[in-house]
Design a protein around this motif. Structure first.
Motif, PDB file in Angstrom:
ATOM      1  N   ALA A 289     -21.011 -10.718  34.635  1.00 48.58           N
ATOM      2  CA  ALA A 289     -19.553 -10.657  34.793  1.00 48.58           C
ATOM      3  C   ALA A 289     -18.930 -12.046  34.684  1.00 48.58           C
ATOM      4  N   LYS A 290     -17.617 -12.078  34.495  1.00 47.09           N
ATOM      5  CA  LYS A 290     -16.861 -13.333  34.506  1.00 47.09           C
ATOM      6  C   LYS A 290     -16.360 -13.574  35.925  1.00 47.09           C
ATOM      7  N   ILE A 291     -16.728 -14.711  36.503  1.00 50.19           N
ATOM      8  CA  ILE A 291     -16.354 -15.044  37.872  1.00 50.19           C
ATOM      9  C   ILE A 291     -15.205 -16.039  37.830  1.00 50.19           C
ATOM     10  N   VAL A 292     -14.038 -15.619  38.294  1.00 50.83           N
ATOM     11  CA  VAL A 292     -12.837 -16.457  38.269  1.00 50.83           C
ATOM     12  C   VAL A 292     -12.683 -17.100  39.644  1.00 50.83           C
ATOM     13  N   THR A 293     -12.866 -18.410  39.722  1.00 46.61           N
ATOM     14  CA  THR A 293     -12.910 -19.080  41.019  1.00 46.61           C
ATOM     15  C   THR A 293     -11.553 -19.634  41.429  1.00 46.61           C
ATOM     16  N   MET A 294     -11.316 -19.630  42.736  1.00 44.73           N
ATOM     17  CA  MET A 294     -10.123 -20.238  43.317  1.00 44.73           C
ATOM     18  C   MET A 294     -10.560 -21.058  44.516  1.00 44.73           C
ATOM     19  N   ALA A 295     -10.365 -22.385  44.417  1.00 44.03           N
ATOM     20  CA  ALA A 295     -10.874 -23.292  45.446  1.00 44.03           C
ATOM     21  C   ALA A 295     -10.119 -23.169  46.757  1.00 44.03           C
ATOM     22  N   LYS A 296      -8.831 -22.894  46.679  1.00 39.97           N
ATOM     23  CA  LYS A 296      -8.013 -22.763  47.878  1.00 39.97           C
ATOM     24  C   LYS A 296      -7.020 -21.632  47.679  1.00 39.97           C
ATOM     25  N   PHE A 297      -6.873 -20.806  48.698  1.00 35.83           N
ATOM     26  CA  PHE A 297      -6.032 -19.624  48.568  1.00 35.83           C
ATOM     27  C   PHE A 297      -4.546 -19.986  48.648  1.00 35.83           C
ATOM     28  N   HIS A 298      -3.824 -19.698  47.567  1.00 42.77           N
ATOM     29  CA  HIS A 298      -2.366 -19.801  47.533  1.00 42.77           C
ATOM     30  C   HIS A 298      -1.848 -18.434  47.104  1.00 42.77           C
ATOM     31  N   PRO A 299      -1.057 -17.759  47.933  1.00 38.10           N
ATOM     32  CA  PRO A 299      -0.632 -16.394  47.620  1.00 38.10           C
ATOM     33  C   PRO A 299      -0.070 -16.220  46.211  1.00 38.10           C
ATOM     34  N   GLU A 300       0.876 -17.062  45.814  1.00 40.12           N
ATOM     35  CA  GLU A 300       1.506 -16.888  44.510  1.00 40.12           C
ATOM     36  C   GLU A 300       0.512 -17.126  43.372  1.00 40.12           C
TER      37      GLU A 300
END
Length: 568
Positions: A289-300
């Protein structure tokens, strides 16, 4: 080591394909002995290491994206990840002298490089031990000592915390940093990018690695049912068993990767936690699968990424789903690509689920699952198409469960008691902690989850409450004993107790009861600040109540139930 090694990897795997038949059982999963058996297909666990298992089908999708940063677009294909992680593995052995069974601490946010780091450690024969990147030096030093880490891998911005932690722990071990921009490598650190991009490193040293399925591969830290954090020893077999359980066609929530299709999975749940590491990182790598990473959660930014990357498989914890149901930017258009959403970490109220479901116009798979760090993590999951949103389903393949009273007597349908589970995904045990192991394992190796449940006539399980004393803040574990120890370090405090109380956005928040030393004075805010400086932000104490004494049992154990009954 090259891509051709993958064909050799496949030969050592004893893989058995999943049955194509869905469960047809309509009768109860209960036995006469009041044990709940799995209704799902039995699996055979491949005789492999986690390293070999993840890479076994690499030749099917070498050019597919493995991981990509949701903000910058920086990322790696599967072939790039394989080659870079193996160069890193070779340098771990050659330059940093990592040997089979050595622990490497990983203190990283969710960046595209995290899976490369993890696979490099495994490729070198090491054990991964993850550390929350927002931990203070006080918290980090304790885990470095407990895990006996030989190397620490972190980001330039958290290197100062790591250096301070090493100073407190009186350790002198190498620090590796991951650079995501052109800034120079911080003084005193090695650069991951240089170690992984080293095309001249002699990878033949990796032939010396000797790891078996029974060896430890991953050691996250958990507080168990109570107490201070403990190293959870998960073997290669534990994790692989859980991935094969996730692949059972009755509960499977991903689609196979083909020439024309690749699932996109949002990775905002942290990889340092078992939920993110196992269900999102390792398992999704094993299926391409393609793993889309987000280092820090920002709602928008999070909601924008769901649409931009056409996320179709999503794992959430309750605070995320609450936001998705309430945020004005969360519309049917934002969620148009979702085909499967799994909630874990803590149960959701029916009204909260409905609020989100009403925003998603198309039909999709929504289920609640249950697991723990100690169980790799998945142990309970409903089948595809379940129409009872409150249940966490049945035990997964090769797993059994039972509900017991306070004397460990088996209970029957619709009786509430503690959940005990047994299966191949249950941990080896807590690292060098026989006392804690004796508390969570029965003599016949049933694992005590510390959660209160009931099961219906068919054996479907619903979580009702926590018997354990852990506080769940936004899905993260906060052990009361840890905060109590910090509170007692305050010069004016002689005794303290901490409980979890309901909170509108966090789920729960820590509330402290403090006894001051005779003749001492202290303000609540002063004590809160004292604690805040020593713990991660999610552990900070929201409220302090000054009391004359802490209620305790004859054995000296804090009676938190009494505090809850009196003050909450």
């Amino acid at each position: 080591m090259t891509l051709r090694r993958v064909t050799k990897i496949k030969r050592v795997l004893e893989c058995v394909s999943n049955s194509s038949k869905y469960i047809t059982r309509s009768s109860s999963a209960w036995t006469q002995d009041k044990i709940i058996k799995t209704p799902y297909n039995n699996i055979e666990i491949p005789n492999a290491t986690l390293y070999d298992y993840v890479w076994q089908n690499l030749e099917k999708w070498p050019e597919k994206t493995m991981s990509v940063c949701s903000e910058t677009g920086r990322g790696y294909t599967y072939e790039q990840a394989f080659n870079l992680s193996n160069a890193f593995a070779a340098n771990l052995r050659l330059k940093l002298k990592i040997r089979d069974g050595d622990t490497v601490a990983v203190m990283l946010p969710n960046v595209p490089d995290f899976p490369l780091v993890a696979m490099g450690i495994l490729g070198a024969g090491g054990v991964i031990s993850t550390v929350n990147p927002i931990y203070t030096a006080h918290e980090v030093h304790r885990q470095l000592l407990l895990s006996a880490a030989k190397v620490v891998i972190t980001m330039p911005e958290t290197m100062g915390v790591v250096k301070e932690a090493l100073k407190i722990a009186k350790l002198d071990i190498p620090i590796i940093v991951i650079k995501t921009n052109g800034d120079p490598t911080p003084e005193g650190a090695l650069c991951f990018n240089e170690l992984s991009e080293d095309t001249h490193v002699d990878k033949s040293c990796l032939k010396d690695v000797r790891r078996t399925p029974k060896d430890i591969s991953f050691m996250p830290y958990s507080s168990g049912t109570t107490g201070m954090p403990k190293g959870v020893e998960l073997s290669h077999r534990n994790l692989i068993a859980n991935f094969e359980q996730m692949n059972d066609i009755n509960i499977k929530n991903h689609s196979d990767t083909t020439a024309t299709h690749q699932d996109a999975v949002m990775a905002v749940l942290p990889f340092f936690h078992i939920y993110g590491a196992s269900a999102i990182m390792f398992h999704k790598m094993s299926v391409g699968a393609k793993i889309v990473t987000m280092a820090k959660f920002h709602p928008e930014k999070y909601l924008e990424a769901l649409k931009k990357f056409k996320i179709d498989v999503l794992y959430v914890a309750p605070p995320m789903l609450l936001l998705m149901g309430a945020h004005p930017a969360g519309t049917s258009e934002t969620y148009q690509y979702l085909k499967s959403v799994i909630n874990g970490a803590a149960p959701l109220a029916d009204s909260d689920m409905r609020r989100f479901l009403n925003k998603v116009k198309q039909e999709f798979d929504f289920r609640q699952a249950y697991g723990l760090t100690e169980t790799s993590p998945l142990v309970l999951m409903p089948p595809v198409g379940v129409n009872n949103l409150s249940t966490v389903g049945y035990p997964v393949s090769n797993t059994e469960a039972k509900v017991v009273d306070e004397n460990l007597n088996n209970l029957g349908p619709n009786e509430t008691g503690e959940l005990l589970v047994r299966g191949p995904q249950v941990m080896i045990g807590y690292r060098e902690n026989p006392t804690a192991n004796s508390e969570v394992f029965t003599e016949d190796r049933w694992f005590r989850t510390g959660d209160l449940v009931f099961a219906d006539d068919q054996g479907q399980i619903t979580i009702t409450d926590r018997l354990k004393e852990l506080i769940k803040v936004k899905g993260f574990q906060v052990p009361p004993a840890e905060l109590e120890a910090v509170l007692r370090d305050h010069p004016a405090v002689i005794d303290a107790a901490v409980i979890g109380v309901p909170h509108p956005t966090k789920g729960e928040a820590p509330k402290a009861f403090v006894v001051l030393k005779s003749g001492q004075k202290a303000e609540a805010n002063e004590i809160k600040e004292f604690v805040k400086e020593k713990v991660a932000p999610f552990k900070k104490i929201d409220e302090i109540v000054f009391v004359n004494s802490i209620p305790k049992s004859a054995a000296g154990k804090i009676l938190r139930k009494d505090l809850k009954a009196q003050y909450s």
